[in-house]
Design a protein around this motif. Structure first.
Motif, PDB file in Angstrom:
ATOM      1  N   ASN A  85     -15.178 -18.489  66.720  1.00  0.00           N
ATOM      2  CA  ASN A  85     -14.383 -18.308  65.516  1.00  0.00           C
ATOM      3  C   ASN A  85     -13.727 -16.929  65.543  1.00  0.00           C
ATOM      4  O   ASN A  85     -14.410 -15.910  65.559  1.00  0.00           O
ATOM      5  N   LEU A  86     -12.410 -16.918  65.602  1.00  0.00           N
ATOM      6  CA  LEU A  86     -11.681 -15.651  65.676  1.00  0.00           C
ATOM      7  C   LEU A  86     -11.310 -15.124  64.301  1.00  0.00           C
ATOM      8  O   LEU A  86     -10.655 -14.100  64.189  1.00  0.00           O
ATOM      9  N   MET A  87     -11.705 -15.873  63.252  1.00  0.00           N
ATOM     10  CA  MET A  87     -11.268 -15.509  61.906  1.00  0.00           C
ATOM     11  C   MET A  87     -11.646 -14.091  61.494  1.00  0.00           C
ATOM     12  O   MET A  87     -10.788 -13.353  61.003  1.00  0.00           O
ATOM     13  N   PRO A  88     -12.910 -13.638  61.720  1.00  0.00           N
ATOM     14  CA  PRO A  88     -13.247 -12.285  61.252  1.00  0.00           C
ATOM     15  C   PRO A  88     -12.375 -11.210  61.892  1.00  0.00           C
ATOM     16  O   PRO A  88     -12.005 -10.231  61.240  1.00  0.00           O
ATOM     17  N   ARG A  89     -12.023 -11.417  63.160  1.00  0.00           N
ATOM     18  CA  ARG A  89     -11.220 -10.413  63.847  1.00  0.00           C
ATOM     19  C   ARG A  89      -9.759 -10.478  63.394  1.00  0.00           C
ATOM     20  O   ARG A  89      -9.073  -9.468  63.339  1.00  0.00           O
ATOM     21  N   ALA A  90      -9.281 -11.689  63.090  1.00  0.00           N
ATOM     22  CA  ALA A  90      -7.856 -11.856  62.800  1.00  0.00           C
ATOM     23  C   ALA A  90      -7.548 -11.690  61.318  1.00  0.00           C
ATOM     24  O   ALA A  90      -6.385 -11.543  60.954  1.00  0.00           O
ATOM     25  N   LEU A  91      -8.586 -11.714  60.482  1.00  0.00           N
ATOM     26  CA  LEU A  91      -8.328 -11.806  59.044  1.00  0.00           C
ATOM     27  C   LEU A  91      -7.588 -10.588  58.522  1.00  0.00           C
ATOM     28  O   LEU A  91      -6.554 -10.711  57.855  1.00  0.00           O
ATOM     29  N   VAL A  92      -8.080  -9.403  58.846  1.00  0.00           N
ATOM     30  CA  VAL A  92      -7.509  -8.191  58.254  1.00  0.00           C
ATOM     31  C   VAL A  92      -6.057  -7.953  58.719  1.00  0.00           C
ATOM     32  O   VAL A  92      -5.174  -7.764  57.884  1.00  0.00           O
ATOM     33  N   PRO A  93      -5.764  -7.997  60.035  1.00  0.00           N
ATOM     34  CA  PRO A  93      -4.359  -7.818  60.433  1.00  0.00           C
ATOM     35  C   PRO A  93      -3.434  -8.877  59.864  1.00  0.00           C
ATOM     36  O   PRO A  93      -2.319  -8.548  59.402  1.00  0.00           O
ATOM     37  N   ALA A  94      -3.902 -10.129  59.832  1.00  0.00           N
ATOM     38  CA  ALA A  94      -3.036 -11.187  59.315  1.00  0.00           C
ATOM     39  C   ALA A  94      -2.757 -10.975  57.833  1.00  0.00           C
ATOM     40  O   ALA A  94      -1.620 -11.103  57.375  1.00  0.00           O
ATOM     41  N   LEU A  95      -3.808 -10.614  57.081  1.00  0.00           N
ATOM     42  CA  LEU A  95      -3.590 -10.374  55.651  1.00  0.00           C
ATOM     43  C   LEU A  95      -2.680  -9.175  55.434  1.00  0.00           C
ATOM     44  O   LEU A  95      -1.858  -9.168  54.512  1.00  0.00           O
ATOM     45  N   LEU A  96      -2.807  -8.164  56.291  1.00  0.00           N
ATOM     46  CA  LEU A  96      -1.924  -7.003  56.166  1.00  0.00           C
ATOM     47  C   LEU A  96      -0.470  -7.405  56.374  1.00  0.00           C
ATOM     48  O   LEU A  96       0.413  -7.005  55.614  1.00  0.00           O
ATOM     49  N   VAL A  97      -0.231  -8.209  57.415  1.00  0.00           N
ATOM     50  CA  VAL A  97       1.135  -8.670  57.692  1.00  0.00           C
ATOM     51  C   VAL A  97       1.667  -9.460  56.508  1.00  0.00           C
ATOM     52  O   VAL A  97       2.797  -9.248  56.033  1.00  0.00           O
ATOM     53  N   VAL A  98       0.830 -10.376  55.989  1.00  0.00           N
ATOM     54  CA  VAL A  98       1.271 -11.228  54.891  1.00  0.00           C
ATOM     55  C   VAL A  98       1.575 -10.391  53.653  1.00  0.00           C
ATOM     56  O   VAL A  98       2.617 -10.549  53.009  1.00  0.00           O
ATOM     57  N   LEU A  99       0.661  -9.460  53.322  1.00  0.00           N
ATOM     58  CA  LEU A  99       0.869  -8.666  52.108  1.00  0.00           C
ATOM     59  C   LEU A  99       2.060  -7.727  52.257  1.00  0.00           C
ATOM     60  O   LEU A  99       2.825  -7.521  51.305  1.00  0.00           O
TER      61      LEU A  99
END
Lengths: 200, 104
Positions: A85-99
């Motif tokens: 599961n790559l979610m923990p690693r990808a969550l913060v950068p992806a949310l930063l991009v989205v926000l």
């Protein structure tokens, strides 16, 4: 005014529900609610025909297609993503991009020139929903669709035909491409439902 | 005259919220079905913006365009789901991280 905010909150909640569910079946349910809320929002914007089309085409056709594919893949209610599961690693950068994208866009919307409307828009009246011959009525939409915008309407027929041919070509077993071993991971030891249950 | 009860910018910001929820779904989820649903959310965000502007400018070209977007979305969903079915047939999983047959 109150209606808009109720619908806006419902829209965001159902969209978040759709994206965050583990099981695609629950996502489809959230998406149905989302599309119905969106259809009501279209009605508040005097878009009667789009309201009808949203219900019939989206919740009636596209989501039924989703349900059929979920049923076909027999993924039922269980999550079927395997592997790390790559979610923990990808969550913060992806949310930063989205926000960051959202903040940028919202800044542009609120500080741009959305308020500069043509003169006729400020003086003309849209009329009530259901009234004939006013802006947004089905007659008004139909006249525009079959006169001014006839060519784009005809081109959609071509798009749909290409889609039908593409689906038939993709889904047919006529030309099975050999799968190479190093491209496809071996079937995992975890129990899977067969794609098509052999029931007699 | 019946003015717009809510300013058009509210609708457009709501559309932006919906768009970025869809973008987040496409980026973060690994299930291709949920990714396709997120793409539908993005299409609908675009439609909401088009129809809000159509109402603000009292010009129904925006509604025509939204209608065309719905048609394209239907075609996209059909093709996308067919690709998911084909990918599932070939590799026993529909995890998008595992579908790497075209990687060089």
């Amino acid at each position: 005014m109150i209606l808009f905010w109720v619908l806006a909150v419902a829209l965001v909640v159902t969209a978040m529900f759709t994206v965050t569910q583990r099981s695609p079946v629950y996502s489809v349910v959230g998406l149905i609610a989302n599309f119905v809320v969106l259809a009501i929002l279209y009605l508040t914007l005097n878009a009667e025909f789009i309201f009808v089309i949203q219900i019939i085409v989206y919740t009636g056709a596209i989501l039924v297609l989703f349900v059929f594919v979920i049923n076909l893949l027999s993924s039922g209610t269980g999550p079927f993503a395997e592997g790390p599961n790559l979610m923990p690693r990808a969550l913060v950068p992806a949310l930063l991009v989205v926000l960051a994208g959202f903040a940028f866009l919202t800044y542009g919307i609120l500080h741009g020139s959305l308020g500069v409307l043509p003169a006729h828009a400020a003086t003309s009246t849209p009329g009530q929903a259901g009234e004939a011959g006013v802006f947004g009525s089905i007659a008004d939409f139909g006249i525009a669709l079959f006169t001014t915008h006839l060519l784009p309407f005809e081109v959609t027929a071509l798009i749909l035909m290409v889609a039908v041919i593409g689906v038939v070509v993709l889904a047919s077993d006529a030309s099975p491409v050999p799968t190479r071993g190093h491209h496809v991971r071996p079937r995992s030891t975890a129990k899977r439902e067969p794609i098509v249950k052999a029931e007699r | 005259m019946i003015p717009m009860a809510v300013d058009v910018s509210n609708y457009v910001v709501l559309s932006a919220v919906l768009f970025f929820i869809g973008v987040g779904g496409v980026i973060l989820r690994r299930n291709p079905l949920i990714m396709l649903m997120s793409i539908e959310l993005i299409f609908n965000a675009a439609n909401l913006a088009l129809i809000a502007f159509s109402r603000a400018w009292m010009n129904n070209a925006g509604q025509i365009f939204a209608f065309l977007v719905i048609t394209v979305a239907a075609a996209e969903a059909a093709i996308g789901l067919a690709i998911v079915v084909v990918a599932f047939r070939r590799s026993t999983t529909v995890d998008v991280d595992e579908v790497s047959g075209l990687r060089g």
